[in-house]
Write an enzyme that holds these catalytic residues in place. Structure first.
Site, PDB file in Angstrom:
ATOM      1  N   LYS A 187       0.863  -1.184   0.000  1.00 13.74           N
ATOM      2  CA  LYS A 187       0.000   0.000   0.000  1.00 13.74           C
ATOM      3  C   LYS A 187       0.902   1.236   0.000  1.00 13.74           C
ATOM      4  CE  LYS A 187      -3.984   0.639   0.774  1.00 13.74           C
ATOM      5  NZ  LYS A 187      -5.038   1.126  -0.198  1.00 13.74           N
ATOM      6  N   ASP A 220      -5.045  -3.795  -2.005  1.00 18.80           N
ATOM      7  CA  ASP A 220      -6.510  -3.897  -2.107  1.00 18.80           C
ATOM      8  C   ASP A 220      -6.914  -4.294  -3.528  1.00 18.80           C
ATOM      9  OD1 ASP A 220      -5.577  -1.409  -2.992  1.00 18.80           O
ATOM     10  OD2 ASP A 220      -7.325  -0.288  -2.298  1.00 18.80           O
ATOM     11  N   ASP A 244      -1.094 -12.857   4.622  1.00 16.78           N
ATOM     12  CA  ASP A 244      -2.035 -13.671   5.400  1.00 16.78           C
ATOM     13  C   ASP A 244      -3.427 -13.579   4.780  1.00 16.78           C
ATOM     14  OD1 ASP A 244      -3.026 -15.188   7.618  1.00 16.78           O
ATOM     15  OD2 ASP A 244      -3.777 -13.318   8.475  1.00 16.78           O
TER      16      ASP A 244
HETATM   17  C1  IPM Z   1      -1.708 -18.365   8.872  1.00 22.59           C
HETATM   18  C2  IPM Z   1      -2.502 -18.190  10.136  1.00 22.59           C
HETATM   19  C3  IPM Z   1      -1.594 -17.603  11.224  1.00 22.59           C
HETATM   20  C4  IPM Z   1      -1.123 -16.243  10.757  1.00 22.59           C
HETATM   21  C5  IPM Z   1      -2.243 -17.508  12.624  1.00 22.59           C
HETATM   22  C6  IPM Z   1      -2.741 -18.851  13.117  1.00 22.59           C
HETATM   23  C7  IPM Z   1      -1.301 -16.895  13.627  1.00 22.59           C
HETATM   24  O1  IPM Z   1      -3.618 -17.404   9.892  1.00 22.59           O
HETATM   25  O2  IPM Z   1      -0.667 -19.059   8.916  1.00 22.59           O
HETATM   26  O3  IPM Z   1      -2.124 -17.848   7.842  1.00 22.59           O
HETATM   27  O4  IPM Z   1      -1.833 -15.233  10.908  1.00 22.59           O
HETATM   28  O5  IPM Z   1      -0.020 -16.179  10.232  1.00 22.59           O
HETATM   29 MG    MG Z   2      -3.943 -16.938   7.838  1.00 27.63          MG
END
Ligand code: IPM
Ligand code: MG
Length: 350
Positions: A187, A220, A244
């Protein structure tokens, strides 16, 4: 030396990891396996989600395979003792900064996606998520009481040139062995860390990877493009938090979150950490219905990236494809096989 350390963890973690053990015992019986408590179960047994001995064992193994961590029963644990804190400490402790999350649509599953078949059929996308930096680890972070009432929470997004460059390098290297395209998502329109990210990726590209096609995309817009036309992407490199989020979206393109494996790699010669990207799924834990394929495919990545067994990796990948081809489906894929039966379906084709 342990070849593969299993960390089953919580929720459906032990169920899916048990299928990995069965596969490993059949496919690579010469590999040595070890298993340790990790996450919430480790907190219950040992008072910490990641015991020192567990981290030491992880660093000493050739590869580590984690099931899943977390669950509602640990929601009230002190934040640094929560299962997720153990996972972040494991990633940081192992130094696995580059998280490879392939989103690959198996042909027989093209109709299992919530998107139209033509949008996902043949999808082969690799998300490279930075895994040991950014807002997940930035300091300061806290929640404080305000004098006038109410509270204030702070998280810090922070990236250095070196952190951006090493993960971008992994993305460019991977692209060269694929369709030679990298999209870098940040971003930069609102965040300084995004601005630096774009500059560092641009410089590295100019210096060492001018042969690779590079595009910059705002995170986004990347989310939107992933559900609009995901096949435009080859390698998508991004930071820890965006990675993530974008990888969950990418997972659904492939039919189910229960299908996506991942490999987290550090510098050459250090063990990789392999995890299905799904969570502990407390709602179905203990019922024996979780899809073990993301965990089994994570083992496939371990065979390839850490254990130097590409031929066995190919066989396992083919066995998973053949099982799906034959109609093997757990509930998340619209079928009724149990976790063990899906394991059987793969084992039968090895
Ligand atoms: C992932 C999961 C983890 C993260 C969690 C469980 C801490 O969502 O590996 O994608 O946010 O990295
Ligand atoms: Mg995750």
């Amino acid at each position: 030396m342990t070849d593969l350390l299993l960390l089953p963890g919580d929720g459906i973690g032990p169920e899916v990891t048990a299928q990995v053990r069965r596969v490993a015992e059949k496919l690579t019986p010469d590999l040595s396996l070890d298993e340790r408590p990790f996450g919430g179960i480790s907190y219950d047994q040992l008072g910490t989600p990641l015991a020192d001995e567990t981290l030491a064992a992880a660093k000493a193994a050739r590869a580590v395979l984690m099931g899943a961590v977390g669950g509602p029963q640990w929601a009230a644990a002190p934040r640094d003792k929560r299962p997720e804190a153990g996972l972040l400490a494991l990633r940081a402790g192992m130094g696995v900064f580059a998280n490879l999350r392939p989103a690959l649509c198996f042909q027989p599953l093209a109709d299992a996606s919530s998107l139209k078949r033509e949008i996902v059929e043949g999808l082969d996308l690799m998300i490279v998520r930075e895994l040991t930096g950014g807002i997940y680890f930035g300091i300061p972070r806290f929640i404080e009481d305000l004098p006038g009432g109410g509270r204030r929470a702070v998280d810090t997004q922070v990236y250095t040139t070196a952190e951006i460059e090493r993960v971008a390098r992994v993305a460019f290297e991977l692209a060269r062995g694929r369709r030679n395209k990298v999209a870098s998502a940040e971003k930069s329109n609102v965040m300084d860390s995004g601005l630096l990210w774009r500059e560092v990726v641009t410089d590295l590209h100019k210096r060492d990877y001018a042969d690779v096609e590079l595009t910059h995309i705002l995170a986004d817009n990347a989310a939107m493009q992933l559900v609009r036309a995901p096949k435009q992407f080859d390698v998508l490199v991004t930071d820890n938090l965006f990675g993530d989020i974008l990888s969950d979206a990418a997972a659904q393109l492939t039919g189910s979150l229960g299908m996506l494996p991942s490999a987290a790699l550090g510098v050459a010669g250090t063990p990789g950490l392999y995890e299905p990207i799904h969570g502990s799924a407390p709602d179905i834990a203990g019922k024996g219905v979780a899809n073990p394929l993301a965990a089994i495919l994570s083992f496939e990545m371990a065979l390839r990236w850490s254990l130097d067994r590409p031929a066995e990796a190919d066989r396992l990948y083919a066995a998973v494809g053949a099982a799906l081809e034959a109609g093997a489906r757990t509930a998340d894929l619209g079928g009724s096989l149990t976790t063990v039966q899906m394991g059987d379906a793969v084992l039968a084709r090895l």
